[in-house]
Design a protein around this motif. Sequence first.
Motif, PDB file in Angstrom:
ATOM      1  N   GLN A  93       0.806  -1.216   0.000  1.00 20.95           N
ATOM      2  CA  GLN A  93       0.000   0.000   0.000  1.00 20.95           C
ATOM      3  C   GLN A  93       0.839   1.267   0.000  1.00 20.95           C
ATOM      4  OE1 GLN A  93      -3.873   0.163   0.409  1.00 20.95           O
ATOM      5  NE2 GLN A  93      -2.973   1.766  -0.821  1.00 20.95           N
ATOM      6  N   MET A  94       1.839   1.331   0.871  1.00 24.24           N
ATOM      7  CA  MET A  94       2.558   2.586   1.033  1.00 24.24           C
ATOM      8  C   MET A  94       3.529   2.864  -0.109  1.00 24.24           C
ATOM      9  SD  MET A  94       1.016   3.832   3.533  1.00 24.24           S
ATOM     10  CE  MET A  94       1.937   5.322   3.907  1.00 24.24           C
ATOM     11  N   ILE A  95       3.960   1.834  -0.849  1.00 27.73           N
ATOM     12  CA  ILE A  95       4.759   2.077  -2.058  1.00 27.73           C
ATOM     13  C   ILE A  95       3.920   2.835  -3.073  1.00 27.73           C
ATOM     14  CG2 ILE A  95       5.637   0.924  -4.123  1.00 27.73           C
ATOM     15  CD1 ILE A  95       7.755   0.959  -2.111  1.00 27.73           C
ATOM     16  N   SER A  96       2.651   2.441  -3.205  1.00 29.52           N
ATOM     17  CA  SER A  96       1.787   3.086  -4.202  1.00 29.52           C
ATOM     18  C   SER A  96       1.534   4.551  -3.873  1.00 29.52           C
ATOM     19  CB  SER A  96       0.457   2.337  -4.319  1.00 29.52           C
ATOM     20  OG  SER A  96      -0.318   2.472  -3.146  1.00 29.52           O
ATOM     21  N   SER A  97       1.684   4.953  -2.608  1.00 32.40           N
ATOM     22  CA  SER A  97       1.442   6.350  -2.251  1.00 32.40           C
ATOM     23  C   SER A  97       2.550   7.275  -2.756  1.00 32.40           C
ATOM     24  CB  SER A  97       1.280   6.503  -0.733  1.00 32.40           C
ATOM     25  OG  SER A  97       2.488   6.257  -0.057  1.00 32.40           O
ATOM     26  N   ARG A  98       3.639   6.705  -3.267  1.00 33.44           N
ATOM     27  CA  ARG A  98       4.664   7.529  -3.912  1.00 33.44           C
ATOM     28  C   ARG A  98       4.110   8.211  -5.156  1.00 33.44           C
ATOM     29  NH1 ARG A  98       9.963   3.476  -3.691  1.00 33.44           N
ATOM     30  NH2 ARG A  98      10.367   3.676  -1.444  1.00 33.44           N
ATOM     31  N   ALA A  99       3.081   7.616  -5.757  1.00 35.66           N
ATOM     32  CA  ALA A  99       2.463   8.233  -6.935  1.00 35.66           C
ATOM     33  C   ALA A  99       1.808   9.557  -6.578  1.00 35.66           C
ATOM     34  CB  ALA A  99       1.432   7.285  -7.542  1.00 35.66           C
ATOM     35  N   LYS A 389      -4.430   3.830 -13.152  1.00 32.01           N
ATOM     36  CA  LYS A 389      -3.263   3.632 -14.021  1.00 32.01           C
ATOM     37  C   LYS A 389      -2.029   4.221 -13.333  1.00 32.01           C
ATOM     38  CE  LYS A 389      -6.081   3.943 -18.202  1.00 32.01           C
ATOM     39  NZ  LYS A 389      -7.361   4.196 -17.496  1.00 32.01           N
ATOM     40  N   VAL A 390      -1.007   3.393 -13.157  1.00 27.73           N
ATOM     41  CA  VAL A 390       0.186   3.793 -12.412  1.00 27.73           C
ATOM     42  C   VAL A 390       1.430   3.367 -13.182  1.00 27.73           C
ATOM     43  CG1 VAL A 390       1.458   3.505 -10.248  1.00 27.73           C
ATOM     44  CG2 VAL A 390      -1.036   3.601 -10.213  1.00 27.73           C
ATOM     45  N   ASP A 391       2.448   4.203 -13.159  1.00 26.56           N
ATOM     46  CA  ASP A 391       3.757   3.881 -13.727  1.00 26.56           C
ATOM     47  C   ASP A 391       4.564   3.208 -12.624  1.00 26.56           C
ATOM     48  OD1 ASP A 391       6.332   3.823 -14.725  1.00 26.56           O
ATOM     49  OD2 ASP A 391       6.255   5.831 -15.585  1.00 26.56           O
ATOM     50  N   ILE A 392       4.554   1.883 -12.582  1.00 25.07           N
ATOM     51  CA  ILE A 392       5.149   1.156 -11.464  1.00 25.07           C
ATOM     52  C   ILE A 392       6.665   1.350 -11.367  1.00 25.07           C
ATOM     53  CG2 ILE A 392       5.569  -1.153 -10.514  1.00 25.07           C
ATOM     54  CD1 ILE A 392       2.739  -1.890 -11.405  1.00 25.07           C
ATOM     55  N   PRO A 393       7.436   1.242 -12.467  1.00 27.76           N
ATOM     56  CA  PRO A 393       8.881   1.481 -12.325  1.00 27.76           C
ATOM     57  C   PRO A 393       9.208   2.862 -11.772  1.00 27.76           C
ATOM     58  CG  PRO A 393       8.410   0.418 -14.423  1.00 27.76           C
ATOM     59  CD  PRO A 393       7.077   0.801 -13.834  1.00 27.76           C
ATOM     60  N   ALA A 394       8.396   3.866 -12.100  1.00 36.34           N
ATOM     61  CA  ALA A 394       8.668   5.233 -11.635  1.00 36.34           C
ATOM     62  C   ALA A 394       8.494   5.372 -10.125  1.00 36.34           C
ATOM     63  CB  ALA A 394       7.754   6.224 -12.355  1.00 36.34           C
ATOM     64  N   LEU A 395       7.768   4.449  -9.500  1.00 30.90           N
ATOM     65  CA  LEU A 395       7.577   4.502  -8.050  1.00 30.90           C
ATOM     66  C   LEU A 395       8.891   4.251  -7.301  1.00 30.90           C
ATOM     67  CD1 LEU A 395       4.239   2.476  -7.738  1.00 30.90           C
ATOM     68  CD2 LEU A 395       4.510   4.948  -7.541  1.00 30.90           C
ATOM     69  N   TYR A 396       9.866   3.661  -7.985  1.00 28.06           N
ATOM     70  CA  TYR A 396      11.135   3.335  -7.353  1.00 28.06           C
ATOM     71  C   TYR A 396      12.267   4.252  -7.825  1.00 28.06           C
ATOM     72  CZ  TYR A 396       8.528  -0.935  -6.326  1.00 28.06           C
ATOM     73  OH  TYR A 396       7.578  -1.835  -5.896  1.00 28.06           O
ATOM     74  N   ASP A 397      11.930   5.239  -8.644  1.00 24.72           N
ATOM     75  CA  ASP A 397      12.946   6.099  -9.250  1.00 24.72           C
ATOM     76  C   ASP A 397      12.684   7.573  -8.930  1.00 24.72           C
ATOM     77  OD1 ASP A 397      14.853   7.347 -10.776  1.00 24.72           O
ATOM     78  OD2 ASP A 397      14.080   6.654 -12.720  1.00 24.72           O
ATOM     79  N   PHE A 462      -1.730  19.577 -11.440  1.00 28.09           N
ATOM     80  CA  PHE A 462      -0.309  19.276 -11.281  1.00 28.09           C
ATOM     81  C   PHE A 462       0.063  17.806 -11.528  1.00 28.09           C
ATOM     82  CE2 PHE A 462      -0.882  23.141  -8.708  1.00 28.09           C
ATOM     83  CZ  PHE A 462       0.136  23.934  -9.233  1.00 28.09           C
ATOM     84  N   GLN A 463      -0.876  16.884 -11.384  1.00 28.43           N
ATOM     85  CA  GLN A 463      -0.555  15.482 -11.592  1.00 28.43           C
ATOM     86  C   GLN A 463      -0.570  15.144 -13.082  1.00 28.43           C
ATOM     87  OE1 GLN A 463       0.922  14.452  -8.933  1.00 28.43           O
ATOM     88  NE2 GLN A 463      -0.339  12.709  -8.295  1.00 28.43           N
ATOM     89  N   HIS A 464       0.340  14.261 -13.482  1.00 27.53           N
ATOM     90  CA  HIS A 464       0.431  13.837 -14.880  1.00 27.53           C
ATOM     91  C   HIS A 464       0.513  12.311 -14.935  1.00 27.53           C
ATOM     92  CE1 HIS A 464       1.006  18.023 -15.972  1.00 27.53           C
ATOM     93  NE2 HIS A 464       1.963  18.111 -15.069  1.00 27.53           N
ATOM     94  N   PRO A 465      -0.598  11.637 -14.680  1.00 26.58           N
ATOM     95  CA  PRO A 465      -0.587  10.172 -14.645  1.00 26.58           C
ATOM     96  C   PRO A 465      -0.402   9.586 -16.038  1.00 26.58           C
ATOM     97  CG  PRO A 465      -2.832  10.983 -14.508  1.00 26.58           C
ATOM     98  CD  PRO A 465      -1.940  12.193 -14.420  1.00 26.58           C
TER      99      PRO A 465
END
Length: 477
Positions: A93-99, A389-397, A462-465
């Motif tokens: 859950q908390m990894i996804s909140s990086r988005a 819709k989430v950019d999963i690799p970007a959550l770690y970068d 401001f968000q650009h999903p």
Amino acid sequence: MSRIETVNTTGPAVERRSIDFVPASERHGKPFGQFTLWFGANMQITAIVTGSLSVIFGANAFWGIIGLLIGNVLGGAVMALHAAQGPKLGLPQMISSRAQFGVYGAVLPLVLVIVMYLGFAATGAVLAGQAVDQIIPTGNPIVGLVVFGALTVLVATLGYKYIHALGRISTTVGIIGFTYLGIRLFMANDIGAILSPEGFAIPTFLLSISLSAGWQLTYGPYVADYSRYLPADTPAHRTFLGCFSGSVLGAQWSMILGALFASIAMPPGQDFLDQQIGFVGNLAGGGAIAVLMYVVIVVGKLTVNTLNAYGGYMTILTSVSAFTRQLRFAPWVRFAYVIGFITISILIAILATEEFISNFKNFVLMLLMVFIPWSSINLVDYYLISKEKVDIPALYDPKGRYGKWNVPALITYVVGVLVQIPFLAQTMYTGPMTALLGGADISWIVGLVVTAAVYYPVARKFQHPPKEMVFPPGVAD
């Protein structure tokens, strides 16, 4: 298109994943597993205590139970919306909140989440340790705490599959044990007279709603951790219903017992609050039956304490990995983190005075106000802005789509916390608006609504999903 990998039906015996994406080859389980896990996690002594507080704080038992039901439904719906993200994202859950907050920015609520898990683990271990000591009398309450801590470490270290297995066990023994307690309660008391609908009061009714809603909302930061292994094509509504129904039914059942326990105790609730474990044992009838009830209590507390330990470990790794950029951690790392987490919680339970434990519990409950705006931002962004819709690799970068810090989201988060303060009605602080509401705490409603209203237009600007889900390399969409 179908995924490159095939879906596993059972999953590995010992969990290998930590905060990284769960590929299709390791997905398994059914939404009913969400029901048993959350039902079992809520069939426990602390939920009973929470239900008793509605009566102790002045509510009529009938209206207190109705208020608790409303709060469980409202809070459970928010909590289950977080759970529905798990299969789609395959992430904690908390990894996804990086988005929403950025790779570094998400650490701010994460630190507070760790404190919450630690607080619940420490205060819950006190009750569980007492129950263990009743089952294995040693004359030394520390032994019960250590035994309970060791059991928590074992299950949390083995990971996801065993946590769900424990949920199934807890559901079974909880239904049997709590049904028996209910029968004993009805046989020995005039429950019809206790459940008279007279004496309705808005402040205590709203307080009952807040108690149970707050109970459900505290699961939000880690609920998707336990649905992320479900196959990605699992319908979101089935995940939602499994989690929602299990958590609401389990909590409401426990809280009804708590409200009734407080109603039959004299003065209202005092006998129960003074000795919760002993009260349950006496109601069960003493002797061997009481010992069996203590086992039920230990199993229920073990389930939720394992969730706290596992969630605490995942949250710590999420915080650390934001700066180290490490994606995977070996099982021994989980063992080390869980050992450290549980050791600290047990030391708090052993060394702290009763007054400190009480104050620490109040502090943890007050922390609820910092999770409500996080929850609101996460849900608005996922369902209304990103549209799942989430950019999963970007959550770690930190250099990726979501960046290091999302300043507009963090400002909104702070606004969501501050706007609740005038409406708080906690032991440690009471806001000025509370008196106008007759002592009722509606801060959680204010926090959810105001944060959502502020964040939505901010995020639209401001968000650009991404237009489509972006998976890690080697995973097809």
